[in-house]
Design an enzyme around this catalytic site. Structure first.
Site, PDB file in Angstrom:
ATOM      1  N   ASP A  16     -13.584  -0.982   3.239  1.00 28.40           N
ATOM      2  CA  ASP A  16     -12.791  -1.426   4.029  1.00 28.40           C
ATOM      3  C   ASP A  16     -13.556  -1.259   5.196  1.00 28.40           C
ATOM      4  O   ASP A  16     -14.309  -1.616   6.309  1.00 28.40           O
ATOM      5  CB  ASP A  16     -11.366  -0.742   3.976  1.00 28.40           C
ATOM      6  CG  ASP A  16     -10.522  -0.142   4.833  1.00 28.40           C
ATOM      7  OD1 ASP A  16     -10.898  -1.671   6.112  1.00 28.40           O
ATOM      8  OD2 ASP A  16      -9.488   0.185   5.060  1.00 28.40           O
ATOM      9  N   GLY A  56      -3.980  -4.074   6.491  1.00 28.89           N
ATOM     10  CA  GLY A  56      -3.372  -3.900   6.920  1.00 28.89           C
ATOM     11  C   GLY A  56      -3.417  -2.674   7.641  1.00 28.89           C
ATOM     12  O   GLY A  56      -3.684  -1.656   6.985  1.00 28.89           O
ATOM     13  N   SER A  93       0.653  -1.691  -0.032  1.00 30.91           N
ATOM     14  CA  SER A  93       0.295   0.009   0.070  1.00 30.91           C
ATOM     15  C   SER A  93       0.809   1.147  -0.172  1.00 30.91           C
ATOM     16  O   SER A  93       1.933   1.820   0.780  1.00 30.91           O
ATOM     17  CB  SER A  93      -0.791   0.160   0.853  1.00 30.91           C
ATOM     18  OG  SER A  93      -1.817   0.918   1.753  1.00 30.91           O
ATOM     19  N   GLU A 131     -11.016   1.150  -4.155  1.00 36.75           N
ATOM     20  CA  GLU A 131     -11.517   0.292  -2.726  1.00 36.75           C
ATOM     21  C   GLU A 131     -11.985   1.931  -1.464  1.00 36.75           C
ATOM     22  O   GLU A 131     -11.714   3.158  -1.488  1.00 36.75           O
ATOM     23  CB  GLU A 131      -9.756   0.610  -1.369  1.00 36.75           C
ATOM     24  CG  GLU A 131     -10.297  -0.723   0.247  1.00 36.75           C
ATOM     25  CD  GLU A 131      -9.058  -0.522   0.258  1.00 36.75           C
ATOM     26  OE1 GLU A 131      -8.516  -1.484  -0.449  1.00 36.75           O
ATOM     27  OE2 GLU A 131      -8.828  -0.963   1.669  1.00 36.75           O
ATOM     28  N   LYS A 142      -1.272  -0.743  -4.561  1.00 34.90           N
ATOM     29  CA  LYS A 142      -1.898  -0.111  -4.055  1.00 34.90           C
ATOM     30  C   LYS A 142      -1.651   1.264  -3.794  1.00 34.90           C
ATOM     31  O   LYS A 142      -1.277   1.559  -3.275  1.00 34.90           O
ATOM     32  CB  LYS A 142      -3.076  -0.753  -3.228  1.00 34.90           C
ATOM     33  CG  LYS A 142      -3.653   0.361  -2.107  1.00 34.90           C
ATOM     34  CD  LYS A 142      -4.724  -0.477  -1.015  1.00 34.90           C
ATOM     35  CE  LYS A 142      -4.322   0.068   0.500  1.00 34.90           C
ATOM     36  NZ  LYS A 142      -5.673  -0.644   1.078  1.00 34.90           N
ATOM     37  N   LYS A 192      -3.100   5.673  -2.764  1.00 38.95           N
ATOM     38  CA  LYS A 192      -4.090   6.032  -1.765  1.00 38.95           C
ATOM     39  C   LYS A 192      -4.473   7.264  -2.932  1.00 38.95           C
ATOM     40  O   LYS A 192      -3.543   7.942  -3.781  1.00 38.95           O
ATOM     41  CB  LYS A 192      -2.965   6.583  -0.552  1.00 38.95           C
ATOM     42  CG  LYS A 192      -2.688   5.311   0.232  1.00 38.95           C
ATOM     43  CD  LYS A 192      -4.434   5.304   0.773  1.00 38.95           C
ATOM     44  CE  LYS A 192      -3.626   3.638   2.557  1.00 38.95           C
ATOM     45  NZ  LYS A 192      -4.997   3.326   2.706  1.00 38.95           N
ATOM     46  N   LYS A 208      -9.875  -6.331   8.052  1.00 41.69           N
ATOM     47  CA  LYS A 208      -9.199  -6.719   8.802  1.00 41.69           C
ATOM     48  C   LYS A 208      -9.255  -7.048  10.171  1.00 41.69           C
ATOM     49  O   LYS A 208     -10.675  -6.478  10.543  1.00 41.69           O
ATOM     50  CB  LYS A 208      -8.755  -5.313   9.022  1.00 41.69           C
ATOM     51  CG  LYS A 208      -8.358  -4.460   7.953  1.00 41.69           C
ATOM     52  CD  LYS A 208      -7.806  -3.106   7.988  1.00 41.69           C
ATOM     53  CE  LYS A 208      -7.475  -2.048   6.699  1.00 41.69           C
ATOM     54  NZ  LYS A 208      -6.927  -0.585   6.861  1.00 41.69           N
ATOM     55  N   ASP A 235      -6.941   3.317  -2.739  1.00 45.12           N
ATOM     56  CA  ASP A 235      -7.635   3.317  -1.673  1.00 45.12           C
ATOM     57  C   ASP A 235      -8.298   5.009  -1.878  1.00 45.12           C
ATOM     58  O   ASP A 235      -7.322   5.654  -1.456  1.00 45.12           O
ATOM     59  CB  ASP A 235      -7.210   2.675  -0.927  1.00 45.12           C
ATOM     60  CG  ASP A 235      -7.614   2.919   0.777  1.00 45.12           C
ATOM     61  OD1 ASP A 235      -9.413   3.074   0.548  1.00 45.12           O
ATOM     62  OD2 ASP A 235      -7.493   1.325   1.662  1.00 45.12           O
TER      63      ASP A 235
HETATM   64  O1  OSB Z   1      -6.974   2.031   4.481  1.00 39.30           O
HETATM   65  O2  OSB Z   1      -6.116  -0.414   4.535  1.00 39.30           O
HETATM   66  C1  OSB Z   1      -6.115   1.437   4.779  1.00 39.30           C
HETATM   67  C2  OSB Z   1      -2.921   1.818   7.081  1.00 39.30           C
HETATM   68  C3  OSB Z   1      -3.576   2.241   8.490  1.00 39.30           C
HETATM   69  C4  OSB Z   1      -4.672   2.875   7.840  1.00 39.30           C
HETATM   70  C5  OSB Z   1      -5.721   2.798   6.985  1.00 39.30           C
HETATM   71  C6  OSB Z   1      -5.366   1.729   5.534  1.00 39.30           C
HETATM   72  C7  OSB Z   1      -3.557   1.469   5.492  1.00 39.30           C
HETATM   73  C8  OSB Z   1      -3.154   0.965   4.802  1.00 39.30           C
HETATM   74  C9  OSB Z   1      -2.032   0.234   4.733  1.00 39.30           C
HETATM   75  O3  OSB Z   1      -3.427   1.668   3.872  1.00 39.30           O
HETATM   76  C10 OSB Z   1      -1.941  -0.873   4.676  1.00 39.30           C
HETATM   77  C11 OSB Z   1      -0.155  -1.639   4.897  1.00 39.30           C
HETATM   78  O4  OSB Z   1      -0.386  -1.989   6.821  1.00 39.30           O
HETATM   79  O5  OSB Z   1       0.570  -1.914   4.638  1.00 39.30           O
HETATM   80 MG    MG Z   2      -8.280   0.798   2.861  1.00 39.97          MG
END
Ligand code: OSB
Ligand code: MG
Length: 373
Positions: free
Chosen positions: A242, A294, A139, A217, A165, A167, A266, A192
């Site tokens: 999510d 995660g 991510s 996402e 992924k 952001k 999660k 995401d």
């Molecule tokens: O939206 O998936 C998410 C990290 C913190 C809070 C929300 C998210 C995330 C990540 C990181 O996308 C995922 C990771 O732990 O590598």
């Molecule tokens: Mg997410």
């Protein structure tokens, strides 16, 4: 196990960890984590867990401080002294507390870990999974500009990650992702939004469709299912939920409404492994793909996520990257790394398999609390 397990003591610690690089999402960024490490003690063994609540309430209303308060004042005191016949039994004494799934999951997941150690089996097997290597992705947070993003994505693809992924947020979305798609035509890409859009952005969101993304996402509100269903009807790209999936009932509602084609599970977000497995089972019965998300966990939570991801319905790569992607130094040894290109393999040893670095955790902890009956 046939015998009952008595929970003698729960210990809580806050361990500060600095991210190797700032992680930025639509609601804000962070450079450091304050991780609540939870240990559940019983029958002479220690079960290891971690609460995934973040430092700020941008992703969930739960934060490190609210989770600490709930764990210390209400959840741990409700659990210590209890006898359990199954790890899921630990949810009963906590069920009087409304909400706060991340805090509850901290205890529930440590209890499963304790169980697997008492059974002398890997946590993956105790959860109903196997020792299969799981496909992993990465991510990537919001970057300064497209060039830095493309460089980062290239590096992760070279490292072997199975999917990337990215952001996104309004103003840093379709053009940016199109530039990445242009550079990596065959890569498995997804985005995401962490709830950065509304249904009024429909026309804009539809411009993602030609980019051949695996999924988008959580484009809309964190607590919404209806608008996601309206959007999914008009979008070719599958929606993955999510934030909207907080417990198994949300998954049922979302699937019934066809609000998504994929779910990010999660365990920390949904109150622990029991609920995560229920969501996995529901999605599997309806042929809906799931993957393990995660929350920038330490090696302890990463061990939980690897174990869960071995269940058969987790067919898509998880947000489960190697320790080095997050931390200069992880709090487990050996650290998590890929066992073969694009995969992480559970360790064939009791519990999460890797060893929590007890001395480091003790000396680095900035807060500690012991809860006994
Ligand atoms: O939206 O998936 C998410 C990290 C913190 C809070 C929300 C998210 C995330 C990540 C990181 O996308 C995922 C990771 O732990 O590598
Ligand atoms: Mg997410």
């Amino acid at each position: 196990m046939n015998t009952a397990v008595r929970i003698d003591r729960i210990e809580l610690r806050i361990v500060p960890l600095t991210l190797r690089e700032r992680f930025e999402i639509s609601s804000g960024g962070r450079q450091a984590r304050s991780i609540i490490v939870v240990t559940v003690h019983g029958e002479g063994e220690t079960g290891w867990g971690e609460c995934v609540a973040a430092e700020d309430p941008g992703y969930s209303y739960e934060t490190t401080e609210t989770a600490w308060h709930l764990l210390r004042e209400f959840l741990a005191p409700s659990v210590v002294g209890r006898e359990l016949r199954h790890p899921s039994d630990v949810l009963g004494p906590m069920s009087w507390v409304r909400g706060h799934p991340m805090a509850k999951a901290g205890i529930e997941m440590a209890t499963w870990e304790l169980w697997s150690r008492l059974e002398e089996r890997p946590l993956a097997e105790t959860l109903g999974g196997s020792l299969r290597p799981v496909p992993v992705g990465v991510s990537v947070g919001l970057q300064e500009n497209d060039d830095t993003l493309i460089e980062k994505v290239g590096g992760y693809l070279d490292a072997g990650y199975e999917r990337i992924k990215m952001k996104i947020k309004p103003g840093r979305d379709v053009e940016m992702v199109a530039a990445v798609r242009d550079r990596f035509p065959d890569a498995a890409l997804m985005v995401d939004a962490n709830s950065a859009y509304t249904f009024d952005d429909l026309d804009h969101l539809r411009t993602f469709d030609p980019l051949e993304l695996m999924m988008v996402e959580q484009p809309l509100a964190h607590d919404d299912i209806r608008d996601h269903a309206q959007l999914q009807r008009r979008l070719k790209t599958p929606i993955c939920l999510d934030e909207s999936i907080r417990h198994p009932a949300d998954a049922t509602h979302a699937l019934d409404a066809v609000a998504c084609g994929i779910i990010n599970v999660k365990p920390g977000r949904v109150g622990g492994f029991t609920n995560a497995i229920a969501i996995h089972d529901l999605c599997r019965s309806r042929n809906v793909p799931v993957w393990v998300g995660g929350m920038l966990e330490s090696g302890i939570g990463r061990g939980h996520n690897v174990a869960l991801a071995t269940l058969p319905g987790f067919s898509l790569p998880g947000d489960i990257s190697g320790s080095r992607r997050y931390w200069a130094e992880d709090i487990v040894e050996p650290e998590w790394e890929m066992s073969e290109p694009g995969h992480i393999r559970p360790v064939d040893a009791p519990g999460i398999g890797v060893r929590p670095r007890v001395d480091l955790i003790r000396t680095e902890a900035v807060r500690r609390e012991v809860i006994e009956p």
